[in-house]
Structures are given as C-alpha cells and as structure tokens.
Design a protein around this motif. Structure first.
Motif, PDB file in Angstrom:
ATOM      1  N   TYR A  48       8.378 -40.616  14.500  1.00 44.89           N
ATOM      2  CA  TYR A  48       8.155 -39.283  15.053  1.00 44.89           C
ATOM      3  C   TYR A  48       7.163 -38.524  14.173  1.00 44.89           C
ATOM      4  N   ASN A  49       6.352 -37.700  14.795  1.00 44.42           N
ATOM      5  CA  ASN A  49       5.496 -36.730  14.088  1.00 44.42           C
ATOM      6  C   ASN A  49       4.660 -37.346  12.972  1.00 44.42           C
ATOM      7  N   SER A  50       4.215 -38.559  13.155  1.00 44.27           N
ATOM      8  CA  SER A  50       3.370 -39.192  12.137  1.00 44.27           C
ATOM      9  C   SER A  50       1.921 -38.768  12.345  1.00 44.27           C
ATOM     10  N   ASP A  51       1.168 -38.670  11.242  1.00 47.30           N
ATOM     11  CA  ASP A  51      -0.258 -38.325  11.321  1.00 47.30           C
ATOM     12  C   ASP A  51      -1.145 -39.568  11.376  1.00 47.30           C
ATOM     13  N   LEU A  52      -0.640 -40.692  10.846  1.00 46.31           N
ATOM     14  CA  LEU A  52      -1.394 -41.944  10.872  1.00 46.31           C
ATOM     15  C   LEU A  52      -0.406 -43.089  10.683  1.00 46.31           C
ATOM     16  N   ILE A  53      -0.569 -44.137  11.509  1.00 45.68           N
ATOM     17  CA  ILE A  53       0.284 -45.324  11.403  1.00 45.68           C
ATOM     18  C   ILE A  53      -0.529 -46.462  10.806  1.00 45.68           C
ATOM     19  N   PRO A  73      -3.433 -42.124  15.541  1.00 48.48           N
ATOM     20  CA  PRO A  73      -4.123 -43.415  15.485  1.00 48.48           C
ATOM     21  C   PRO A  73      -3.283 -44.470  14.763  1.00 48.48           C
ATOM     22  N   ILE A  74      -3.546 -45.741  15.085  1.00 49.68           N
ATOM     23  CA  ILE A  74      -2.918 -46.875  14.402  1.00 49.68           C
ATOM     24  C   ILE A  74      -4.020 -47.651  13.704  1.00 49.68           C
ATOM     25  N   LEU A  75      -3.890 -47.802  12.393  1.00 50.08           N
ATOM     26  CA  LEU A  75      -4.929 -48.434  11.582  1.00 50.08           C
ATOM     27  C   LEU A  75      -4.393 -49.753  11.032  1.00 50.08           C
ATOM     28  N   LEU A  76      -5.086 -50.862  11.317  1.00 46.76           N
ATOM     29  CA  LEU A  76      -4.675 -52.170  10.814  1.00 46.76           C
ATOM     30  C   LEU A  76      -5.041 -52.282   9.336  1.00 46.76           C
ATOM     31  N   ILE A  77      -4.054 -52.606   8.512  1.00 45.74           N
ATOM     32  CA  ILE A  77      -4.260 -52.665   7.067  1.00 45.74           C
ATOM     33  C   ILE A  77      -5.167 -53.842   6.703  1.00 45.74           C
ATOM     34  N   ARG A  78      -6.146 -53.540   5.837  1.00 47.19           N
ATOM     35  CA  ARG A  78      -7.038 -54.575   5.323  1.00 47.19           C
ATOM     36  C   ARG A  78      -6.803 -54.694   3.823  1.00 47.19           C
ATOM     37  N   ARG A  79      -6.618 -55.925   3.366  1.00 52.35           N
ATOM     38  CA  ARG A  79      -6.314 -56.135   1.950  1.00 52.35           C
ATOM     39  C   ARG A  79      -7.260 -57.162   1.338  1.00 52.35           C
ATOM     40  N   THR A  80      -7.295 -57.171   0.018  1.00 53.39           N
ATOM     41  CA  THR A  80      -8.168 -58.109  -0.685  1.00 53.39           C
ATOM     42  C   THR A  80      -7.506 -58.547  -1.981  1.00 53.39           C
ATOM     43  N   THR A 166      -8.246 -52.787   0.521  1.00 49.52           N
ATOM     44  CA  THR A 166      -9.684 -52.789   0.245  1.00 49.52           C
ATOM     45  C   THR A 166     -10.163 -51.361   0.020  1.00 49.52           C
ATOM     46  N   ALA A 167     -11.271 -51.216  -0.693  1.00 53.00           N
ATOM     47  CA  ALA A 167     -11.808 -49.888  -0.993  1.00 53.00           C
ATOM     48  C   ALA A 167     -12.197 -49.154   0.282  1.00 53.00           C
ATOM     49  N   ASP A 168     -12.788 -49.881   1.256  1.00 51.34           N
ATOM     50  CA  ASP A 168     -13.193 -49.198   2.493  1.00 51.34           C
ATOM     51  C   ASP A 168     -11.980 -48.756   3.307  1.00 51.34           C
ATOM     52  N   MET A 169     -10.850 -49.485   3.166  1.00 44.38           N
ATOM     53  CA  MET A 169      -9.606 -49.072   3.829  1.00 44.38           C
ATOM     54  C   MET A 169      -9.114 -47.742   3.251  1.00 44.38           C
ATOM     55  N   ILE A 170      -9.167 -47.637   1.929  1.00 43.49           N
ATOM     56  CA  ILE A 170      -8.749 -46.399   1.266  1.00 43.49           C
ATOM     57  C   ILE A 170      -9.664 -45.244   1.680  1.00 43.49           C
ATOM     58  N   MET A 171     -10.972 -45.522   1.757  1.00 43.35           N
ATOM     59  CA  MET A 171     -11.921 -44.490   2.170  1.00 43.35           C
ATOM     60  C   MET A 171     -11.642 -44.025   3.600  1.00 43.35           C
ATOM     61  N   ASP A 172     -11.267 -44.976   4.468  1.00 40.95           N
ATOM     62  CA  ASP A 172     -10.936 -44.610   5.849  1.00 40.95           C
ATOM     63  C   ASP A 172      -9.779 -43.613   5.881  1.00 40.95           C
ATOM     64  N   ILE A 173      -8.743 -43.885   5.078  1.00 42.14           N
ATOM     65  CA  ILE A 173      -7.561 -43.008   5.060  1.00 42.14           C
ATOM     66  C   ILE A 173      -7.921 -41.640   4.494  1.00 42.14           C
TER      67      ILE A 173
END
Length: 670
Positions: A48-53, A73-80, A166-173
């Motif tokens: 409920y009431n989430s800002d980002l999944i 929005p739902i964001l697929l996690i990217r890892r490295t 990943t760094a670009d994942m963190i930047m997206d958030i």
C-alpha cells in the motif's frame, strides 16, 4: 517532519527481500522507509502507498500482482559484482570454460551477463541453477558462495560473493525522487568505491553521456576547487567551472587538450609531486596539488586541484579566531541534555531557578553522568554567560602546582616563579564562573583557602601581602560521598556546607532507563552512522548496570559502529560485556528468553546461507557470536523452541530449520 519516501521490495522469498533491504539501508541510510514482500510468506503482505517498487526478479511479479495496491512504477533491480572479486575472475586462464551458478536460472543468467559486461569475454561462460537438470561441462565454477546443491566434483570454484546494485540503478532511484545533489553525491561516490559501475566501471561512467551529466553536477561543479581530470593517456577528460573562474580564463578562448598544456600553463615539471604547492598565475596566488589515481595497481590517470590562496588564508584565520573565542567559554546548554527522566528534569528545573544566584552549587553524581554538562549549562543560563568560564579538574593538576594555578603568584614568590608573576584562575574568572570538578581531591590545606574565597570574596596571590576582591560563582562536583570523607578527616565539614548551599544530584544511567534509547540514537547521529540498534541490543542496554554511565554508553556505541558490519546486536558487544552472566538470564519477551531468541535468529541466518544447522554447529557458532554454551544447554534451547513450534528438528544432515511460525516471529521482532 518531512515524510520519508517508501520503497517496497518484492523478492521470491522472505530472506532475499530482507537481505536486499539491509543492502539498501546500508546504501541509503534512513533516506527511505523500506518494506519487504514475498509470495512465499504466510500471509502475503500487500503493498500500500508505496512510492517505488523494486523487483528482485521477473518471475515473482505475476505471483504478487493481486497484492499490489499502489499506483507507482516497478523497477527491476540490476546488480553487479563487487570490485574486490574482479581479480579472482582475471586469474581464470584465457579460453577456459566456466559455469555461473546461482539460486535460480534468472539470477545465474544475470550474473553471467554481469561478467560479460565487465569485459571478461575471454572466458567461455554458461549458466546453471537447481532448476536445470544437466550440469554443463566446465573448467571452473563461478558462484556467490559454496551452495549445498553444487555437484560433488573437484572442479575449481571461484567465489564472487554477494552482488551489489549497479551505479546506474542507484542513480535511477535517486533521480526518480529528486534527492538533493549533496546527499546523492555522497551515496554514489561511496558506492563506486565498492562496486564497478555499468559496463567498464568508473571510466565508462565518466564517458557515458547520461552518467557524465550526473557526475559533473554532483562532483566537479559542487566542490570549491578547480579540478582537472587527466586520463591514463595523459589527455584531459574533464575540467570544472571553478578552474576557469579562479584563473580568470574564458572557455571560448582557452582550450586545453593534454596534461602538457596544464604543465606549460603553470610552468611546472611533470615528474615532481605536488601537495599544496604555492604558484602564481596572472598576479594571483594558488595552491596546486596533483594526485595519481590507481585501481588495483592499474594507473588510471591524474587529478589536479587548485585552491585560492586567499580562501585558505581566510579559512585558517577563521579557525584561529574561533579557537581563540572558544578559550574559557562554556560549551553546553540545558538543551544539550538528552533526557525523558523525571529526576533529571527535576534537577534541570532546579538548576535554572538557582542559575543567577551567586551562592555555590555542588553537583553530585557518579563518574560519567554529565556533571560538567550541568555546570556549563548553569553558567550559560545565568547572567554571567558572557563572562569567562573556567573548568578545573582538581585531580589532574599536581598538588604543588594547584595552588599557584588557582590563586596565582607574585614575581620571586618561589624558585622557578616566572618573571612578572602569574594571574590565577580565580582572578581571571572575575565576573564569571569557576567549575571545580572532583573537588574532594583538593588538598586539605587548600580547602581552608577556598573557604576564605567563598566567604570573603577575595583572594591573595602566593608571595603577596594584598588581597584582591573577586566576584565569581563557584560550581563544584564530586562522585564521592563527602560525609564519609568528613568522618575520615579528609574533607572539611565547614567547606562542605559552604559548597553545598545548593546541592544537585544527577542519577546514574541505570536509573534512567527511558533515556538509554534516546542517548543511543544521539550517539549514532554524532558518529554519522546509519546503523540501527536491534531489539536484543536495546533489551540488553536497558538492564545493564552501566558503571561508567553515559561515558561508557558512548564508548560502546562508537566501538560497535566501527566493528559491526551491519546493524548492532548482542554479537557486536565487546567481550567483557558478553561475558557478563546477567546477559544469559535476560528475557526477550513473553514468549522467549534472550538466549532462545538469539538461537532462533541464528538458525534463521544459517538456513538462509544453506549451511549446516546441526546441534553441534549451532553450539559452536552461538558460542563464538554471543557467549559460551554447552551441548546440553544447546539441546535444551532447541527443545524449548521446538515445543513452541518455532523450529523443525529434522533428521540427518538437514539439521534444524525455522517453522512458518518461527519465520513470522523473527519478521515481527527484527
């Protein structure tokens, strides 16, 4: 108070979501409120009431669709893979066949792609997970850890550890929530130390157009220095705006392409090391520094830093000025006293009422309770706050020097007396306050002289025949029972009565249970830590004796911050505290003792790592992490947990595992 943004994690199981939650908390601190969700929990926790999944893997989403009630929005996690494990991959011979193993097919494929993206194309990669039937032929196995489902084989195993975002994942958030630049900068730069960014790591991040814009705004143009970045080919990658601004250069007229251009500009030699080197340019002085950049022994380039000499001078002058201003001033106010305790509030209220009285005040309390904090606050609350405040520890100054320090002396008063004499603290503090800590350490012959100071409001320097009138407020403090010292003829009774016109008593920390969590959180912020205190730690701290009071508590928090990898619990206590017998008899809640709770938690941790959870192994790990227990006691604890339906005791190598009730209990009390 500004509302926190809410992040929701969806993972295949509770342990994965909880693990990701810990990673995000370590990365972002308390920036977000994080909730964990998984289709394998009973009941399934809706969103409920989430800002980002944040979605751990695609296969989990269909199972959670009916439990998502948030239009976000739902964001697929990217890892490295972490930087620290890259060298182990480099050691694999060219042309070797390697199989990437993980818990499921998606995670294995994702890890394989990570390796290819980092440039390891000389390895022939395949993937495998327990979902696959046939294990591929290979020379090496690449795996996050040694899983029990790995085939029994002598094939060499390369451990790559837990992956990170990943760094670009963190930047997206960060960009999605429009986090302030200075906060985002710290998060990204700290992360880049641990993990390579997308594709070719930091070098690619600097060249990638999208990432370069973020880095430029976050780093180059926010630092009050001129910065020039030179790559490994001695070509300039970037110059910030302050470089042109400080040197009064126009971008349109001045172009720089290589390190040679910079060296010629400043007329310096390439081979010399530069650290705050004073240079002149256009009749202005600068401090120039040059730093070579290496990563795992590989040369990446150089960074030049330019500081305005005037700015450094101004900063140093301000520092000296502030240091001078801070001499003989009281540092604390009553607002600095952190408490919800009624006795403490009563003492503070009394101190405020008597602050403007010229009569002496005696503060009593154990060592480490904050007596100087009270003395300083009294001074700053009084009409004397703009005058001098001197704090003297009577035990820290040798007896033969203490009289001269307090009363001063005339020239020639004794052998070694300096020319012109010396003004004592009582005289310097005229119009202000003198705080005499550990007053019971004052030599007996000086006690009579102090009594005269209080009664007559005048002092006489050593070697002088004249009295000097003074107006000072005396606050003294002790951690001893003065009436007992009076009986032993170690302290003057008449001085005690004069010093204690107003007697303030500060309770020890063990009598201020409500203040312990407040103080813990204060010290966490003081040392800039984002770590959390686990319920087990708060339970222990509420029942520990704290013989060193607040000083001991602060030392403990500083110790646990530096020595713990994650959040702070019983296992992070120093040995002398964990060996305390009282800890073994504590109760966690109405369901479990503290020992039972810690064993249940340990079983959960071992299960999540797919390690041996047999009784002997549990006993050894428990004794190492917490305190020593016997096999008989281990058997008894396991039996109690089984009776309460919190664990399952399996036959064979599987060992002990959490029941569904146990999982929910830990989730509720984590």
């Amino acid at each position: 108070m500004k509302k926190k943004y809410k992040l929701s994690i969806i993972a295949a199981n509770y342990w994965s979501s909880d693990f990701l939650s810990e990673q995000l908390k370590k990365l972002f601190g308390d920036l977000f409120e994080i909730t964990c969700h998984s289709p394998d929990t009973t009941p399934i926790q809706p969103i409920y009431n989430s800002d980002l999944i944040l979605l751990h893997e695609p296969s989990t989403l269909p199972k959670m669709q009916n439990f998502i009630f948030s239009e976000c929005p739902i964001l697929l996690i990217r890892r490295t893979i972490k930087n620290e494990y890259i060298d182990s991959l480099k050691n694999i011979p060219k042309g070797s066949k390697a199989v990437v193993v993980n818990l499921n097919t998606y995670m294995a494929q994702e890890t394989m792609i990570n390796i290819y993206q980092m440039g390891f194309k000389n390895i022939l990669l395949n993937y495998w997970s327990p979902e696959e039937k046939i294990f591929p032929e290979c020379d090496y196995i690449i795996t996050p850890r040694i899983y029990n489902f790995l085939p029994k084989t002598n094939i060499p195993k390369i451990i790559i550890g837990t992956r990170v975002l990943t760094a670009d994942m963190i930047m997206d958030i960060l960009s999605y929530f429009n986090i302030k630049m200075d906060i985002a900068e710290n998060i990204i730069l700290e992360h880049l130390i641990e993990a390579p960014s997308f594709f070719n790591g930091v070098k690619y991040l600097m060249k990638n157009n999208r990432s370069l814009t973020i880095q430029w705004n976050l780093l180059f143009n926010k630092i009050n220095k001129g910065i020039i970045v030179i790559n490994s080919h001695n070509k300039i990658d970037a110059i910030n705006e302050n470089f042109y601004k400080y040197l009064d250069l126009e971008k349109s007229k001045e172009e720089f392409y290589s390190e040679d251009d910079i060296l010629k500009l400043f007329n310096i030699n390439n081979n010399i090391e530069l650290t705050n080197e004073l240079i002149e340019f256009n009749n202005k002085k600068f401090l120039l520094s040059k730093t070579d950049i290496y990563n795992h022994g590989i040369y990446l380039g150089k960074i030049f830093f330019i500081d305005l000499y005037k700015s450094i001078q101004h900063l140093e002058n301000n520092i000296h000025k502030k240091r001078k201003e801070q001499i003989n001033i009281a540092k604390y106010n009553f607002s600095d006293i952190i408490t919800e305790d009624n006795m403490m509030k009563k003492s503070i209220s009394l101190c405020k009422k008597i602050a403007n009285s010229s009569s002496p005040i005696l503060i009593s309390g154990e060592s480490g309770t904050g007596k100087e904090l009270f003395a300083s606050s009294i001074h700053n609350y009084s009409l004397r706050k703009n005058n001098s405040y001197f704090a003297i520890n009577c035990a820290s100054i040798p007896n033969e020097l203490l009289e001269a320090e307090l009363f001063g002396y005339e020239e020639g008063a004794f052998t070694g007396a300096k020319k012109g004499g010396h003004i004592g603290i009582f005289e310097k503090a005229n119009g202000g306050t003198v705080f005499l800590d550990e007053i019971t350490e004052l030599p007996y012959h000086l006690q009579a002289k102090l009594l005269r100071v209080i009664q007559e409001k005048e002092i006489r320097r050593i070697g002088s025949n004249f009295n000097i009138p003074i107006d000072i407020k005396i606050i003294s403090a002790t951690n001893k029972k003065i009436p007992l010292l009076i009986e032993e003829h170690k302290f003057r009774e008449d001085l005690f009565f004069r010093l204690s016109v107003f007697n303030i008593s500060i309770p020890p920390l063990r009598e201020r249970k409500k203040d312990i969590p407040l103080l813990c959180n204060f010290f966490l912020k003081k040392y800039n830590s984002n770590k959390k205190l686990l319920p087990e730690f708060l339970l222990f701290s509420s029942q520990y004796d704290w013989s060193g009071n607040i000083r001991e508590l602060e030392n403990l928090i500083e110790f646990t911050i530096l020595t713990s990898n994650n959040n702070i619990g019983i296992r992070n206590l120093p040995d002398y505290m964990r060996d305390n017998k009282k800890i073994q008899s504590l109760t966690f809640d109405e369901t479990l003792s503290l020992k039972e709770y810690m064993m249940l938690k340990l079983i959960g941790e071992i299960n999540s790592k797919f390690e041996n959870s047999g009784r002997r192994n549990l006993k050894e790990i428990f004794s190492y992490n917490y305190f020593k227990i016997s096999e008989i006691e281990t058997r008894k604890i396991i039996s109690e947990l089984k009776e309460k339906n919190l664990i399952k005791v399996n036959i064979g190598k599987v060992g002990t595992s959490l029941s569904e009730k146990g999982i929910l209990y830990l989730h509720k009390n984590s």
